[in-house]
Design a protein around this motif. Structure first.
Motif, PDB file in Angstrom:
ATOM      1  N   PRO A 113       0.794  -1.211   0.000  1.00  0.00           N
ATOM      2  CA  PRO A 113       0.000   0.000   0.000  1.00  0.00           C
ATOM      3  C   PRO A 113       0.834   1.272   0.000  1.00  0.00           C
ATOM      4  O   PRO A 113       1.470   1.602   0.961  1.00  0.00           O
ATOM      5  N   GLY A 114       0.803   1.942  -1.093  1.00  0.00           N
ATOM      6  CA  GLY A 114       1.360   3.265  -1.161  1.00  0.00           C
ATOM      7  C   GLY A 114       2.827   3.376  -1.436  1.00  0.00           C
ATOM      8  O   GLY A 114       3.333   4.459  -1.536  1.00  0.00           O
ATOM      9  N   THR A 115       3.554   2.306  -1.531  1.00  0.00           N
ATOM     10  CA  THR A 115       4.988   2.446  -1.740  1.00  0.00           C
ATOM     11  C   THR A 115       5.248   2.936  -3.150  1.00  0.00           C
ATOM     12  O   THR A 115       4.979   2.239  -4.105  1.00  0.00           O
ATOM     13  N   PRO A 116       5.762   4.135  -3.335  1.00  0.00           N
ATOM     14  CA  PRO A 116       5.898   4.680  -4.672  1.00  0.00           C
ATOM     15  C   PRO A 116       7.201   4.317  -5.334  1.00  0.00           C
ATOM     16  O   PRO A 116       7.388   4.520  -6.499  1.00  0.00           O
ATOM     17  N   ALA A 117       8.146   3.774  -4.588  1.00  0.00           N
ATOM     18  CA  ALA A 117       9.483   3.660  -5.137  1.00  0.00           C
ATOM     19  C   ALA A 117       9.713   2.394  -5.928  1.00  0.00           C
ATOM     20  O   ALA A 117       9.709   2.413  -7.132  1.00  0.00           O
ATOM     21  N   PRO A 118       9.924   1.195  -5.285  1.00  0.00           N
ATOM     22  CA  PRO A 118      10.451   0.095  -6.042  1.00  0.00           C
ATOM     23  C   PRO A 118       9.446  -0.423  -7.015  1.00  0.00           C
ATOM     24  O   PRO A 118       8.301  -0.542  -6.664  1.00  0.00           O
ATOM     25  N   ALA A 119       9.861  -0.790  -8.211  1.00  0.00           N
ATOM     26  CA  ALA A 119       8.896  -1.319  -9.122  1.00  0.00           C
ATOM     27  C   ALA A 119       9.504  -1.996 -10.300  1.00  0.00           C
ATOM     28  O   ALA A 119      10.302  -1.444 -11.002  1.00  0.00           O
ATOM     29  N   HIS A 162       2.774   6.935   4.002  1.00  0.00           N
ATOM     30  CA  HIS A 162       3.426   8.229   3.781  1.00  0.00           C
ATOM     31  C   HIS A 162       3.247   8.737   2.358  1.00  0.00           C
ATOM     32  O   HIS A 162       3.533   9.904   2.068  1.00  0.00           O
ATOM     33  N   ALA A 163       2.805   7.867   1.445  1.00  0.00           N
ATOM     34  CA  ALA A 163       2.932   8.163   0.023  1.00  0.00           C
ATOM     35  C   ALA A 163       1.977   9.231  -0.479  1.00  0.00           C
ATOM     36  O   ALA A 163       2.339  10.046  -1.315  1.00  0.00           O
ATOM     37  N   CYS A 164       0.733   9.237   0.027  1.00  0.00           N
ATOM     38  CA  CYS A 164      -0.228  10.223  -0.442  1.00  0.00           C
ATOM     39  C   CYS A 164      -1.371  10.317   0.560  1.00  0.00           C
ATOM     40  O   CYS A 164      -1.590   9.386   1.351  1.00  0.00           O
ATOM     41  N   PRO A 165      -2.124  11.407   0.546  1.00  0.00           N
ATOM     42  CA  PRO A 165      -3.209  11.587   1.523  1.00  0.00           C
ATOM     43  C   PRO A 165      -4.254  10.475   1.476  1.00  0.00           C
ATOM     44  O   PRO A 165      -4.778  10.079   2.520  1.00  0.00           O
ATOM     45  N   ASP A 166      -4.580   9.981   0.290  1.00  0.00           N
ATOM     46  CA  ASP A 166      -5.595   8.931   0.190  1.00  0.00           C
ATOM     47  C   ASP A 166      -5.167   7.666   0.925  1.00  0.00           C
ATOM     48  O   ASP A 166      -5.975   7.021   1.606  1.00  0.00           O
ATOM     49  N   LEU A 167      -3.905   7.305   0.783  1.00  0.00           N
ATOM     50  CA  LEU A 167      -3.422   6.106   1.455  1.00  0.00           C
ATOM     51  C   LEU A 167      -3.357   6.308   2.962  1.00  0.00           C
ATOM     52  O   LEU A 167      -3.683   5.408   3.739  1.00  0.00           O
ATOM     53  N   LEU A 168      -2.951   7.487   3.382  1.00  0.00           N
ATOM     54  CA  LEU A 168      -2.936   7.760   4.817  1.00  0.00           C
ATOM     55  C   LEU A 168      -4.350   7.694   5.381  1.00  0.00           C
ATOM     56  O   LEU A 168      -4.579   7.133   6.463  1.00  0.00           O
ATOM     57  N   ALA A 169      -5.328   8.237   4.639  1.00  0.00           N
ATOM     58  CA  ALA A 169      -6.719   8.182   5.094  1.00  0.00           C
ATOM     59  C   ALA A 169      -7.195   6.740   5.207  1.00  0.00           C
ATOM     60  O   ALA A 169      -7.929   6.386   6.139  1.00  0.00           O
TER      61      ALA A 169
END
Length: 498
Positions: free
Chosen positions: A20-26, A380-387
């Motif tokens: 959930p929300g990890t923007p980095a590894p891909a 930490h990645a975006c407000p939607d994920l934090l919500a």
């Protein structure tokens, strides 16, 4: 032999693989579906009693795969459509169905091993400098791969020269990424991990992977058997790349073995950090935010390394809780009785954690956790994920549950700590993880960045913020300074963010 694993091929990273929300590894989201669609070496058969899966909660968390596709398209416009096309899919909903385990392997249009590997490689074919896809070039076949790393592509000499000052910083690491991405297929065939041996050292004396590998008898013979095995031969006969030297393949296998066992050993680390002794009583561990990253192709034996870590334990139940848990052998209700002595029992619940708590834990249909673990929660990645994570974070805080979160990098660590401080959680400590995966991970659609490593750092939490004015703890590595006692863990305060 220990079974293969769950994950989407090369990357957690990008669309499919990240938590959930990890923007980095891909790495390519294709690889998760493609490896489950392999012509002959599919997922392990179901075992155990057939039980009806719990009804999924009507409320869903933010869709991480959808966010991953959006992030890729921001870096390389149109890349998500290429991935869907290569998987014989018409829409993102088809992809989601595949990740949830509802799409058959034959539906992917993959008929041969060569077809599988070629389709996966095709999703990496874009110019890393100008970001153009093959269909945007006058000659779609003009893309050429970097000969050194066998990972990134360029549409011409001009783009390669312009990109070289940046790419040269990461070329050697990206070569390892590209190799591991292919060799990871052997996790799905069952060749990796190799059968492990009983630990000859107590858990407190195993400081990291060097100690762990030293306990594996006939290690070179085991590695050699995998290198010379049938599936390794099939891999390089169909991968469309030259086969590396055996020494490189052995190192790749070692990295992937650490990647496979990183989760159970990190859980064992969490038990030790909080002074929770599996030798004295049966334990329940909740893996919160679980998705296809943890559950795709997961087999009932995947966490058995905990039994070798704690020989003679009284039983451990691992409950995977998340809206994207994939149907499979572990899709069975949590135990209403104690975990079987000396066994690691896997179960799951498809839904949000606070719903699981209300419908299962509070009604005594599932045991309360002795430890809660979240692998790369990504709030930490975006407000939607934090919500989406907020009700769970508050529940964990207010019930004073021992919690261990892992992150990919120091940057993610700092961002996550800031949020947890603002939520007034009691941060017991944070440090580098001695059982972090040794497999480097790239950002799929933007590879020329420092690689990251799964579970590279951990954060330990226990309830609400400590009493103001108490002495702060320094950052510690959790191991080199000795093992903290349960009393020390309970009495610690949040370390400063510096």
């Amino acid at each position: 032999m220990a079974g293969g694993r769950r994950r989407g091929g090369g990357g957690r990273r990008g669309g499919a693989r990240q938590h959930p929300g990890t923007p980095a590894p891909a790495s390519a989201p294709l690889s998760a579906a493609a490896t489950t669609a392999q012509p002959q070496a599919g997922a392990a058969p179901r075992t155990g009693r057939s039980k009806k899966a719990p009804v999924e909660s009507a409320v869903r968390a933010p869709d991480v795969d959808s966010l991953g596709f959006q992030a890729m398209d921001r870096n390389v416009p149109g890349l998500s459509h290429v991935i869907l096309q290569k998987l014989n899919m018409k829409s993102y909903e088809d992809y989601k169905s595949a990740m949830d385990g509802r799409k058959r392997g034959s539906d992917f249009g993959i008929r041969t091993y060569f077809d599988m590997f070629q389709k996966m490689e095709d999703t990496f074919k874009f110019c890393v400098e100008c970001k153009k896809l093959p269909n945007a070039l006058p000659d779609p076949k003009s893309l050429r791969r970097c000969k050194r790393c066998q990972n990134v592509y360029y549409c011409g000499v001009a783009c390669q020269r312009a990109n070289w000052p940046l790419h040269k910083k990461f070329c050697k690491k990206l070569k390892l990424v590209a190799l591991d991405r292919l060799v990871e297929w052997l996790v799905f065939t069952g060749d990796i991990p190799f059968p492990t041996d009983t630990w000859t050292k107590p858990a407190r004396d195993v400081k990291g992977w060097e100690d762990w590998f030293s306990m594996q008898e006939q290690l070179e013979e085991k590695l050699g058997a995998i290198v010379a095995g049938r599936y390794m031969t099939l891999l390089w006969a169909n991968a469309g790349k030259p086969r590396p030297e055996d020494a490189e393949l052995r190192e790749s296998i070692r990295r992937l073995v650490t990647d496979f066992h990183s989760r159970p050993l990190t859980i064992g680390l969490g038990l030790r950090l909080f002074g929770i002794d599996p030798l004295t009583r049966p334990l329940t561990v909740h893996v919160v935010g679980a998705s296809h990253v943890e559950t795709l192709n997961t087999r009932l034996t995947d966490y058995d390394e905990l039994t070798r870590m704690f020989p003679g334990h009284q039983g451990v139940e691992m409950v995977m809780v998340g809206v994207d848990v994939v149907d499979g052998p572990i899709m069975r209700p949590p135990l209403t009785t104690l975990a079987p002595r000396g066994k690691v029992y896997l179960s799951s619940y498809k839904g949000l954690y606070h719903d699981f708590w209300e419908s299962q834990v509070e009604t005594k249909l599932a045991a309360p956790p002795d430890l809660v673990v979240g692998f790369h929660p990504g709030f930490h990645a975006c407000p939607d994920l934090l919500a989406g994570w907020l009700p769970t974070l508050l529940l964990l805080r207010d019930y004073r549950l021992p919690v261990l979160f892992t992150v990919y990098s120091e940057q993610e660590l700092k961002a996550s700590l800031q949020i947890l401080v603002e939520l007034e959680t009691h941060i017991v400590g944070y440090a580098s993880n001695p059982f972090a995966s040794l497999r480097p991970e790239q950002v799929y659609s933007s590879p020329n960045k420092p690689p990251v490593y799964c579970s590279s750092h951990y954060i330990a939490l226990l309830g609400a913020e400590a009493v103001p004015g108490a002495e702060e703890l320094e950052d510690d590595d959790g191991w080199q300074g000795g093992e903290p006692s349960a009393a020390a863990v309970a009495g610690g305060t949040a370390p400063g963010l510096g």
